[in-house]
Design a protein around this motif. Structure first.
Motif, PDB file in Angstrom:
ATOM      1  N   GLN A  12      61.354  23.885  67.937  1.00 52.34           N
ATOM      2  CA  GLN A  12      61.362  22.449  67.921  1.00 52.34           C
ATOM      3  C   GLN A  12      59.908  21.789  68.030  1.00 52.34           C
ATOM      4  O   GLN A  12      59.587  21.143  67.083  1.00 52.34           O
ATOM      5  N   ARG A  13      59.034  22.564  68.577  1.00 51.28           N
ATOM      6  CA  ARG A  13      57.551  22.252  68.927  1.00 51.28           C
ATOM      7  C   ARG A  13      57.062  22.566  67.264  1.00 51.28           C
ATOM      8  O   ARG A  13      56.303  21.539  66.884  1.00 51.28           O
ATOM      9  N   TYR A  14      57.272  23.444  66.529  1.00 55.16           N
ATOM     10  CA  TYR A  14      56.977  23.678  65.174  1.00 55.16           C
ATOM     11  C   TYR A  14      57.238  22.404  64.227  1.00 55.16           C
ATOM     12  O   TYR A  14      56.580  22.274  63.306  1.00 55.16           O
ATOM     13  N   ARG A  15      58.685  22.284  64.531  1.00 56.47           N
ATOM     14  CA  ARG A  15      59.220  21.478  63.470  1.00 56.47           C
ATOM     15  C   ARG A  15      58.605  19.818  63.583  1.00 56.47           C
ATOM     16  O   ARG A  15      58.601  19.133  62.942  1.00 56.47           O
ATOM     17  N   GLU A  16      58.112  19.659  64.922  1.00 58.24           N
ATOM     18  CA  GLU A  16      57.501  18.325  65.127  1.00 58.24           C
ATOM     19  C   GLU A  16      56.184  18.301  64.007  1.00 58.24           C
ATOM     20  O   GLU A  16      56.056  17.076  63.768  1.00 58.24           O
ATOM     21  N   ILE A  17      55.862  19.192  63.668  1.00 53.28           N
ATOM     22  CA  ILE A  17      54.741  19.456  62.858  1.00 53.28           C
ATOM     23  C   ILE A  17      54.898  19.592  61.339  1.00 53.28           C
ATOM     24  O   ILE A  17      54.719  19.084  60.395  1.00 53.28           O
ATOM     25  N   TYR A  18      55.789  20.581  61.379  1.00 52.17           N
ATOM     26  CA  TYR A  18      56.160  21.130  59.776  1.00 52.17           C
ATOM     27  C   TYR A  18      57.636  20.685  59.159  1.00 52.17           C
ATOM     28  O   TYR A  18      58.185  21.095  58.140  1.00 52.17           O
ATOM     29  N   ALA A  19      58.631  20.202  60.124  1.00 52.09           N
ATOM     30  CA  ALA A  19      59.713  19.661  59.842  1.00 52.09           C
ATOM     31  C   ALA A  19      60.454  20.694  59.467  1.00 52.09           C
ATOM     32  O   ALA A  19      60.755  21.960  59.925  1.00 52.09           O
ATOM     33  N   ASP A  20      61.483  20.612  58.193  1.00 52.91           N
ATOM     34  CA  ASP A  20      62.386  21.577  57.594  1.00 52.91           C
ATOM     35  C   ASP A  20      61.840  22.905  57.021  1.00 52.91           C
ATOM     36  O   ASP A  20      62.434  23.562  56.606  1.00 52.91           O
ATOM     37  N   ARG A  21      60.365  22.938  57.061  1.00 57.09           N
ATOM     38  CA  ARG A  21      59.893  24.064  56.484  1.00 57.09           C
ATOM     39  C   ARG A  21      59.887  25.369  57.464  1.00 57.09           C
ATOM     40  O   ARG A  21      59.285  26.572  56.899  1.00 57.09           O
ATOM     41  N   VAL A  22      60.319  25.097  58.669  1.00 56.66           N
ATOM     42  CA  VAL A  22      60.224  26.210  59.770  1.00 56.66           C
ATOM     43  C   VAL A  22      61.509  26.961  59.630  1.00 56.66           C
ATOM     44  O   VAL A  22      62.628  26.532  59.682  1.00 56.66           O
ATOM     45  N   ASP A  23      61.298  28.209  59.538  1.00 55.04           N
ATOM     46  CA  ASP A  23      62.262  29.367  59.959  1.00 55.04           C
ATOM     47  C   ASP A  23      61.757  30.149  60.967  1.00 55.04           C
ATOM     48  O   ASP A  23      60.506  30.593  61.325  1.00 55.04           O
ATOM     49  N   SER A  24      62.789  30.932  61.768  1.00 58.17           N
ATOM     50  CA  SER A  24      62.521  31.648  62.882  1.00 58.17           C
ATOM     51  C   SER A  24      62.961  32.838  62.262  1.00 58.17           C
ATOM     52  O   SER A  24      63.848  33.225  61.507  1.00 58.17           O
ATOM     53  N   TYR A  25      62.094  34.051  63.093  1.00 61.67           N
ATOM     54  CA  TYR A  25      62.580  35.510  62.900  1.00 61.67           C
ATOM     55  C   TYR A  25      62.681  36.019  64.406  1.00 61.67           C
ATOM     56  O   TYR A  25      61.546  35.732  64.973  1.00 61.67           O
ATOM     57  N   ASN A  26      63.823  36.315  64.946  1.00 60.86           N
ATOM     58  CA  ASN A  26      64.009  36.565  66.233  1.00 60.86           C
ATOM     59  C   ASN A  26      63.838  38.171  66.575  1.00 60.86           C
ATOM     60  O   ASN A  26      64.600  38.359  67.918  1.00 60.86           O
ATOM     61  N   SER A  27      63.565  38.914  65.870  1.00 64.86           N
ATOM     62  CA  SER A  27      63.549  40.211  66.091  1.00 64.86           C
ATOM     63  C   SER A  27      62.204  40.796  66.580  1.00 64.86           C
ATOM     64  O   SER A  27      62.209  41.854  66.736  1.00 64.86           O
ATOM     65  N   GLY A  28      61.351  40.031  66.634  1.00 65.77           N
ATOM     66  CA  GLY A  28      59.929  40.642  67.241  1.00 65.77           C
ATOM     67  C   GLY A  28      58.878  40.629  66.241  1.00 65.77           C
ATOM     68  O   GLY A  28      59.175  41.254  65.210  1.00 65.77           O
ATOM     69  N   TRP A  29      57.730  40.828  66.689  1.00 66.15           N
ATOM     70  CA  TRP A  29      56.808  41.107  65.656  1.00 66.15           C
ATOM     71  C   TRP A  29      56.436  42.536  65.077  1.00 66.15           C
ATOM     72  O   TRP A  29      56.017  42.792  63.950  1.00 66.15           O
ATOM     73  N   VAL A  30      56.920  43.539  66.017  1.00 68.69           N
ATOM     74  CA  VAL A  30      56.971  44.743  65.495  1.00 68.69           C
ATOM     75  C   VAL A  30      57.932  45.184  64.201  1.00 68.69           C
ATOM     76  O   VAL A  30      57.656  45.560  63.267  1.00 68.69           O
ATOM     77  N   GLN A  31      58.996  44.315  64.577  1.00 68.37           N
ATOM     78  CA  GLN A  31      59.933  44.567  63.552  1.00 68.37           C
ATOM     79  C   GLN A  31      59.788  43.897  62.242  1.00 68.37           C
ATOM     80  O   GLN A  31      59.762  44.224  61.277  1.00 68.37           O
ATOM     81  N   TYR A  32      59.121  42.498  62.592  1.00 64.71           N
ATOM     82  CA  TYR A  32      58.766  41.826  61.244  1.00 64.71           C
ATOM     83  C   TYR A  32      57.816  42.612  60.367  1.00 64.71           C
ATOM     84  O   TYR A  32      57.907  42.413  59.309  1.00 64.71           O
TER      85      TYR A  32
END
Length: 320
Positions: A299-319
């Motif tokens: 939500q914090r990111y969407r306050e800036i970038y609105a609906d352009r934000v997607d999340s990846y919830n498996s961690g940085w190593v997996q990403y």
């Protein structure tokens, strides 16, 4: 100029590969004054801070307060204990890397080869340790010609050359350390910066008054970092140049990947930086890499970038 992808990494990204490094929320006074895991030589700094805390008759509960909230209660330049300076030493020593095995090598090689900038709020040197020890550039000290910190050359002292790169290339990794680095210092006499890469005692040496400027021989030097308190804004020429370069990169990026950075409401200067850079609306995709679902962070990111934000919830190593 268009940049396909820019990475913005915080403490969580370093911790993903180097588990002993702390998150901001973990850097309590109790943690900073714990001798376990501290490098040799840290005893005196801890001792001086402990003596100051004892003199103030603080209750034990105050030891659970994070560095960001309690740092300003330690006065600077207070002889003989120098509480603020010694607390900063405790912080930098907790960020030192004892041994570096593995790490985000493939991601960094891809960033180097594809000209993908990396922005970070971390003081640590995890990224430099990996980059400077790629098989084509084995180096411990000096300038390998691989990392570009975004500071104009005329402001910097030249580092000893580490020799020609074995891969024969000349491209550099743009690494913009928004809050400075534990390996950097600035001479008060000539004003030049020494931007070491994997040497981790630059800030500590400056705070302790050790060594001298390799350019003019001056012994008055400052650490180069944004204190993790208050507005967290760039406070000298080099850092202002880095922030300017960062805004340019962000504004030109089609995609921005944030990793290990929660965009805490207290990070007002970073929020303003992101908002300014998004005025051009060139960014069509924002990916926030998390270790699990955190709707409040998204939500914090969407306050800036609105609906352009997607999340990846498996961690940085997996990403990667």
């Amino acid at each position: 100029m268009t940049i396909e992808t820019t990475y913005f990494v915080g403490a969580g990204a370093s911790k993903a590969f180097y588990r002993t490094l702390p998150l901001a929320s973990e850097m309590t006074l109790k943690y900073l004054l714990d001798l376990r895991g501290s490098p040799t030589g840290s005893d005196r700094a801890i001792e001086n801070v402990e003596r100051y805390v004892a003199d103030q008759h603080w209750p034990n509960e105050r030891r659970l307060i994070p560095f960001e909230q309690i740092c300003l209660e330690f006065p600077p330049n207070l002889d003989p204990l120098f509480p603020r300076e010694n607390l900063e030493l405790c912080l930098f020593r907790k960020l030192m890397i004892q041994e570096m095995h593995g790490g985000p090598g493939s991601w960094l090689k891809e960033s180097l080869n594809s000209n993908r900038p990396i922005l970070t709020t971390n003081y640590d040197t995890v990224i430099e340790w990996v980059v400077e020890n790629f098989h084509f550039a084995p180096v411990w000290f000096g300038d390998s010609g691989i990392v570009d910190y975004g500071v104009p050359d005329q402001l910097c002292l030249p580092l000893p050359s580490a020799g020609p790169r074995l891969d024969g290339k000349c491209n550099k990794l743009l690494l913009l350390k928004l809050y400075g680095s534990m390996s950097w210092s600035r001479c008060e006499d000539c004003g030049k910066y020494c931007l070491e890469t994997i040497y981790e005692h630059g800030a500590e040496d400056a705070i302790m008054g050790r060594g001298q400027c390799s350019g003019c021989g001056g012994k008055r030097r400052n650490a180069v970092f944004v204190p993790l308190v208050g507005q967290k804004s760039p406070n000298d020429t080099a850092l202002k140049a880095i922030w300017g370069r960062a805004e340019q990169c962000l504004s030109q990026s089609r995609e921005i990947v944030f990793a290990g950075f929660s965009l805490n409401p207290d990070d007002k200067s970073i929020r303003e930086l992101l908002k300014r850079s998004d005025v051009a609306r060139n960014t069509s995709k924002v990916t926030v890499v998390l270790s699990r679902s955190h709707p409040e962070i998204i939500q914090r990111y969407r306050e800036i970038y609105a609906d352009r934000v997607d999340s990846y919830n498996s961690g940085w190593v997996q990403y990667q």
